[in-house]
Design a protein around this motif. Structure first.
Motif, short mmCIF file in Angstrom:
data_model
loop_
_atom_site.label_atom_id
_atom_site.label_comp_id
_atom_site.label_asym_id
_atom_site.label_seq_id
_atom_site.Cartn_x
_atom_site.Cartn_y
_atom_site.Cartn_z
N ASP A 1 0.83 -1.21 0.00
CA ASP A 1 0.00 0.00 0.00
C ASP A 1 0.87 1.26 0.00
OD1 ASP A 1 -2.26 -1.53 0.00
OD2 ASP A 1 -2.67 -1.31 2.13
N PHE A 2 1.98 1.22 0.73
CA PHE A 2 2.88 2.36 0.77
C PHE A 2 3.47 2.63 -0.61
CE2 PHE A 2 7.42 3.73 1.57
CZ PHE A 2 7.12 5.07 1.72
N HIS A 3 3.92 1.60 -1.28
CA HIS A 3 4.45 1.77 -2.64
C HIS A 3 3.39 2.36 -3.56
CE1 HIS A 3 8.19 -1.09 -2.55
NE2 HIS A 3 8.11 -0.31 -1.48
N GLU A 4 2.16 1.88 -3.41
CA GLU A 4 1.07 2.41 -4.25
C GLU A 4 0.83 3.89 -3.97
OE1 GLU A 4 -2.24 -0.15 -3.50
OE2 GLU A 4 -1.04 -1.94 -3.96
N ARG A 5 0.90 4.29 -2.70
CA ARG A 5 0.68 5.70 -2.37
C ARG A 5 1.80 6.58 -2.92
NH1 ARG A 5 -1.21 3.48 2.52
NH2 ARG A 5 0.79 3.82 3.58
N VAL A 6 3.04 6.10 -2.82
CA VAL A 6 4.15 6.86 -3.38
C VAL A 6 3.97 7.02 -4.88
CG1 VAL A 6 6.64 6.86 -3.81
CG2 VAL A 6 5.77 6.17 -1.56
N PHE A 7 3.62 5.94 -5.55
CA PHE A 7 3.41 5.98 -6.99
C PHE A 7 2.28 6.93 -7.33
CE2 PHE A 7 1.38 4.36 -10.87
CZ PHE A 7 2.46 4.34 -11.74
N ALA A 8 1.17 6.84 -6.61
CA ALA A 8 0.01 7.68 -6.89
C ALA A 8 0.32 9.16 -6.72
CB ALA A 8 -1.16 7.28 -6.00
N ASN A 9 1.21 9.48 -5.79
CA ASN A 9 1.53 10.88 -5.50
C ASN A 9 2.60 11.46 -6.42
OD1 ASN A 9 0.38 12.27 -2.78
ND2 ASN A 9 0.27 10.04 -2.65
N TYR A 10 3.51 10.62 -6.92
CA TYR A 10 4.67 11.16 -7.62
C TYR A 10 4.77 10.76 -9.10
CZ TYR A 10 6.52 12.62 -3.07
OH TYR A 10 6.69 13.22 -1.85
N ALA A 11 4.09 9.72 -9.51
CA ALA A 11 4.20 9.28 -10.90
C ALA A 11 3.36 10.17 -11.82
CB ALA A 11 3.75 7.83 -11.03
N ALA A 12 3.64 10.08 -13.11
CA ALA A 12 2.89 10.85 -14.10
C ALA A 12 1.55 10.19 -14.37
CB ALA A 12 3.69 10.95 -15.39
#
Length: 211
Positions: A167-178
Motif C-alpha cells: 500500500d505504501f508503494h502504491e501511495r508513493v506511486f500515486a503521488n509522484y508518478a505521471a
C-alpha cells in the motif's frame, strides 16, 4: 485484469537460461558464510514477471519507454525488461547487491543503467503509516538527483514490496508518478499486480493469481 493464462506467454530459451543463471548466482550469494546477510533481498518469480511485462506491452498503452526498478537487487528484472527495448534504470541502496547487478548486466550483454541510491522520492516517507517499513530504512541519498530524472519521467515502475508495504508503494506511486504511468508489483508467489495512475489517483489495471 491480467489473465491467469499469462503464464502461457512464451519465454525464449535464452531468457530461461538467464533466469537459471540468476537463481544460481543468488543461491551462492545467500549461502555465503563470511558476510552478514542482506535480509531484504529476496528473488521474485522471474518467469512470471517476464510474462507479465510481455502481456502489459501487448495490451496496455504506455506513456513512454522508461522503465524503473525500485530496489533492483541483482537487476534480473531490469535485465529482462531491457530485452523488450525499454529504457531501463535500476536503483539499489546496497552497494554489494549493485556489484552483483553490474556483473549480470555485463555478462548478459544488456543495456541497463544501474544507480546507487534511495528509490523513494524525497519527502515520500511521510506517506508511510508505519515507520518500520523496510523501504524506509535505507540511509542513502535519493537516486533521482544523480540520474537527473523524477519519478514522473517514467512510464513503468516495478517493485517487489515487502509484506505489508505494498500500500505504501502504491501511495508513493500515486503521488509522484505521471498520469498514465503504470506500477507493476510482484507481491509473492503467483501474484503480480498492475496499476495505472489516472489523474491524481491510482487504479488497478489487473492482477493475476495462478492456482
Amino acid at each position: 485484469m491480467i489473465p491467469s493464462s499469462v503464464d502461457r506467454y512464451p519465454i525464449p530459451s535464452e531468457i530461461r537460461l538467464w533466469i537459471i543463471d540468476s537463481r544460481q548466482r543468488i543461491e551462492v550469494f545467500h549461502d555465503r558464510w563470511d558476510r552478514p546477510q542482506i535480509e531484504q533481498f529476496v528473488a521474485a518469480d522471474y518467469e512470471l514477471v517476464y510474462q507479465s511485462i510481455a502481456w502489459m506491452l501487448d495490451t496496455q498503452p504506455l506513456i513512454g519507454s522508461r522503465f524503473l526498478e525500485w530496489g533492483c537487487g541483482f537487476a534480473v528484472v531490469s535485465a529482462l525488461a531491457s530485452t523488450f527495448h525499454l529504457d531501463v534504470i535500476g536503483i539499489e541502496a546496497e552497494t554489494e547487491l549493485l556489484e552483483r547487478a553490474k556483473q549480470i548486466v555485463a555478462d548478459w550483454k544488456v543495456t541497463v543503467e544501474l544507480v546507487t541510491g534511495n528509490f523513494l522520492p524525497p519527502g515520500s516517507e511521510s506517506l508511510a503509516d508505519d515507520p518500520t517499513l523496510p523501504s524506509l530504512g535505507h540511509q542513502v541519498a535519493s537516486a533521482y538527483d544523480s540520474i537527473g530524472l523524477e519519478l514522473d519521467d517514467f512510464a513503468v515502475v516495478y517493485s517487489y514490496p515487502w509484506p505489508g508495504e505494498d500500500d505504501f508503494h502504491e501511495r508513493v506511486f500515486a503521488n509522484y508518478a505521471a498520469p498514465g504511468a503504470m506500477l507493476m508489483q510482484f507481491c509473492g508467489p503467483n501474484d503480480v499486480r498492475l496499476w495505472r495512475k489516472v489523474g491524481v489517483q491510482c487504479c488497478s489495471a489487473g492482477r493475476t493469481e495462478r492456482q
